[in-house]
Design a protein around this motif. Structure first.
Motif, short mmCIF file in Angstrom:
data_model
loop_
_atom_site.label_atom_id
_atom_site.label_comp_id
_atom_site.label_asym_id
_atom_site.label_seq_id
_atom_site.Cartn_x
_atom_site.Cartn_y
_atom_site.Cartn_z
N ASN A 139 3.20 -47.52 -14.58
CA ASN A 139 2.04 -48.24 -14.04
C ASN A 139 2.41 -49.57 -13.39
N ASP A 140 3.67 -49.97 -13.54
CA ASP A 140 4.15 -51.18 -12.87
C ASP A 140 4.18 -50.89 -11.36
N LEU A 141 3.42 -51.64 -10.58
CA LEU A 141 3.29 -51.32 -9.16
C LEU A 141 4.61 -51.42 -8.39
N ARG A 142 5.57 -52.17 -8.94
CA ARG A 142 6.87 -52.25 -8.27
C ARG A 142 7.56 -50.89 -8.24
N TYR A 143 7.17 -50.02 -9.19
CA TYR A 143 7.79 -48.68 -9.27
C TYR A 143 7.41 -47.82 -8.06
N ASN A 144 6.30 -48.17 -7.40
CA ASN A 144 5.86 -47.39 -6.22
C ASN A 144 6.66 -47.75 -4.97
N VAL A 145 7.42 -48.85 -5.06
CA VAL A 145 8.06 -49.38 -3.84
C VAL A 145 9.56 -49.11 -3.84
N THR A 146 10.03 -48.43 -2.81
CA THR A 146 11.47 -48.19 -2.64
C THR A 146 11.92 -49.02 -1.44
N ALA A 147 13.02 -49.75 -1.61
CA ALA A 147 13.52 -50.56 -0.49
C ALA A 147 15.02 -50.33 -0.35
N CYS A 148 15.49 -50.17 0.85
CA CYS A 148 16.94 -50.04 1.06
C CYS A 148 17.58 -51.42 0.98
N THR A 149 18.86 -51.51 1.21
CA THR A 149 19.59 -52.78 1.09
C THR A 149 19.01 -53.84 2.03
N GLY A 150 18.76 -53.47 3.27
CA GLY A 150 18.19 -54.41 4.24
C GLY A 150 19.10 -55.59 4.53
N MET A 151 18.53 -56.61 5.21
CA MET A 151 19.31 -57.84 5.50
C MET A 151 19.43 -58.68 4.22
N PRO A 152 20.49 -59.38 3.97
CA PRO A 152 21.68 -59.48 4.79
C PRO A 152 22.76 -58.46 4.42
N GLY A 153 22.49 -57.65 3.37
CA GLY A 153 23.54 -56.76 2.86
C GLY A 153 23.96 -55.67 3.82
N ILE B 14 13.92 -47.01 -18.10
CA ILE B 14 13.48 -48.17 -17.32
C ILE B 14 13.87 -47.96 -15.85
N SER B 15 13.28 -48.74 -14.99
CA SER B 15 13.70 -48.71 -13.59
C SER B 15 13.96 -50.15 -13.15
N ILE B 16 14.71 -50.27 -12.09
CA ILE B 16 15.09 -51.60 -11.60
C ILE B 16 14.30 -51.85 -10.32
N PRO B 17 13.54 -52.94 -10.24
CA PRO B 17 12.75 -53.17 -9.03
C PRO B 17 13.60 -53.07 -7.76
N PHE B 18 13.18 -52.21 -6.87
CA PHE B 18 13.77 -52.05 -5.54
C PHE B 18 15.27 -51.67 -5.60
N GLY B 19 15.67 -51.12 -6.74
CA GLY B 19 17.03 -50.56 -6.85
C GLY B 19 18.15 -51.57 -6.89
N GLN B 20 17.84 -52.84 -7.04
CA GLN B 20 18.94 -53.82 -7.05
C GLN B 20 19.01 -54.56 -8.39
N LEU B 21 20.19 -54.47 -8.97
CA LEU B 21 20.43 -55.01 -10.31
C LEU B 21 21.31 -56.24 -10.16
N LYS B 22 21.02 -57.29 -10.94
CA LYS B 22 21.91 -58.46 -10.93
C LYS B 22 22.88 -58.32 -12.10
N ALA B 23 24.04 -58.94 -11.94
CA ALA B 23 25.07 -58.81 -12.98
C ALA B 23 24.54 -59.26 -14.34
N ASN B 24 23.74 -60.33 -14.36
CA ASN B 24 23.24 -60.80 -15.67
C ASN B 24 22.25 -59.80 -16.29
N GLN B 25 21.56 -59.03 -15.44
CA GLN B 25 20.65 -58.01 -15.97
C GLN B 25 21.46 -56.85 -16.58
N LEU B 26 22.54 -56.49 -15.89
CA LEU B 26 23.39 -55.42 -16.43
C LEU B 26 23.99 -55.86 -17.77
N LEU B 27 24.36 -57.12 -17.82
CA LEU B 27 24.92 -57.67 -19.08
C LEU B 27 23.87 -57.60 -20.19
N GLN B 28 22.64 -57.94 -19.86
CA GLN B 28 21.56 -57.89 -20.85
C GLN B 28 21.40 -56.48 -21.41
#
Ligand code: SF4
Length: 377
Positions: A283-297, A236-250
């Protein structure tokens, strides 16, 4: 335009980094995997002491965000209790990417163990210097950033190859540690003393590799890794590389272990009812998109890359087969390769370029969000 230079250090569990949303620490999961219990604990610690957001880096590491000076020591203690952080920084000094489906106790696994054990004997290496262990039946890691590649040749022998050189030299388990140390010492002693090279391929652009290190080609059998089912596991992949704690728990609640691997993918047990928050197919189009941390992180960012990534993905402007890189500034941390479309923040507006890196000259500069979306139509 030249690539902006990197910071001279990287965060680790022992050395937090100040970021736009507090302190950040980087976990390098040993052998690129966490047990279910370790992942559960990290998710709980991230909620309790951080801000509940975790990044998956392009070198298959995990970052915990949003810590404070007060909560960091508690986080560190929690990580040490589950064997994720040691008392010294030796394990953190090594950048290691393992091929995705490496079997426990296979030759690649044993080579990784030898590298971990030998890390204390390495010469002083640049912070980004790393190893790719890619000696399975197929090579998965040929496209990832590494300086020393551990592969197989066409007759199945262990091969050590310098990044930037088409051929390597044959090694064996018996001589592996001494061969690696010799290779690292050669890299160190060949350095330009005034302006040291940070990566092996930069050194090789300036000096010839001795013949003894460049005799044998690696096996040709290459493979890419994408979300889907493979080797009886779920990628699996995580949209835009950011995982939430509840997703990791899942994930931790449903998989015995979580393997962190290339392309910001995770390998888990098959989970029949995994939620749509995760990317399960290429085929999930989110997989084509890479985003860095950006604001506010990130304090260097002037745009909110994750929000833009979500908006773009929902807008139907993303075209299948094209790669998109959203970067909060021209440093381009999230992707070191070219993208078909690159959107870069500058002073709160957007620069746009095609087929390039975040640090390249933009084709269109200082666009508003509306103007940007119009250009993408
Ligand atoms: S590329 Fe993104 S994460 Fe890297 S420094 Fe710039 S804004 Fe921050």
């Amino acid at each position: 335009m030249n690539k902006p230079s990197a910071k001279g250090w990287c965060p680790s569990t022992l050395i937090p980094m100040k970021s736009g949303d507090g302190l950040l620490i980087r976990i390098k999961p040993p052998f690129s995997r966490l047990t279910s219990r370790q992942a559960q604990k990290i998710a709980i610690l991230s909620e309790r002491y951080g801000n509940g957001f975790l990044d998956i880096t392009n070198r298959a590491n995990l970052q915990i965000r949003g810590l404070s000076q007060n909560t960091y020591p508690l986080m560190l203690k929690g990580l040490q209790d589950i064997g994720i952080s040691g008392k010294n920084d030796v394990p953190d000094r090594i950048n290691l990417v393992l091929c995705p489906f490496i079997p426990y106790q296979s030759i690649g696994w044993r080579c990784a163990k030898m590298l971990y054990d030998a890390a204390g004997d390495f010469p002083n290496l640049p912070v980004k210097f790393g190893f790719a262990i890619d000696c399975g039946r197929k090579r998965y890691l040929s496209g990832i950033s590494a300086d020393i590649r551990i592969e197989r040749d066409n007759s199945n022998k262990l091969l050590i190859r310098f990044d930037g050189c088409k051929k390597g030299f044959v090694s064996s388990e018996k001589t592996f540690k001494s061969d690696i140390l010799e290779a690292l010492n050669w890299f160190s002693s060949s350095q330009n003393k005034k302006l040291p090279y940070e990566r092996m391929h930069q050194l090789l652009m300036n000096i010839d590799v001795p013949d003894i290190y460049a005799k044998t080609k690696p096996q040709e059998n290459k493979k890419s890794l994408n979300p889907g089912f493979e080797e009886d596991r779920q990628v699996i992949s995580i949209p835009f590389g950011q995982l939430k704690a509840n997703q990791l728990l899942q994930l931790a609640d449903n998989s015995q272990e979580i393997i962190f691997t290339i392309n910001r993918c995770l390998i888990i047990d098959k989970i029949p009812k995994l939620s749509g928050e995760f990317i399960k197919t290429k085929n999930d189009l989110r997989y084509n998109v890479t985003a860095c941390t950006g604001m506010p992180g990130c304090a260097s960012a002037s745009i909110d890359t994750k929000r833009l990534a979500l908006k773009l993905s929902e807008s139907e402007l993303i075209q299948f087969g094209k790669s998109y890189h959203l970067s909060g500034c021209k440093k381009g941390c999230a992707l070191q390769t070219k993208s078909d479309i690159c959107i870069v923040g500058e002073n709160g507006s957007y620069n746009l370029l095609e087929n390039g890196f975040a640090w390249d000259e933009p084709k269109h500069a200082s666009l508003s969000e509306v103007a940007l979306f119009n250009k993408l139509v």
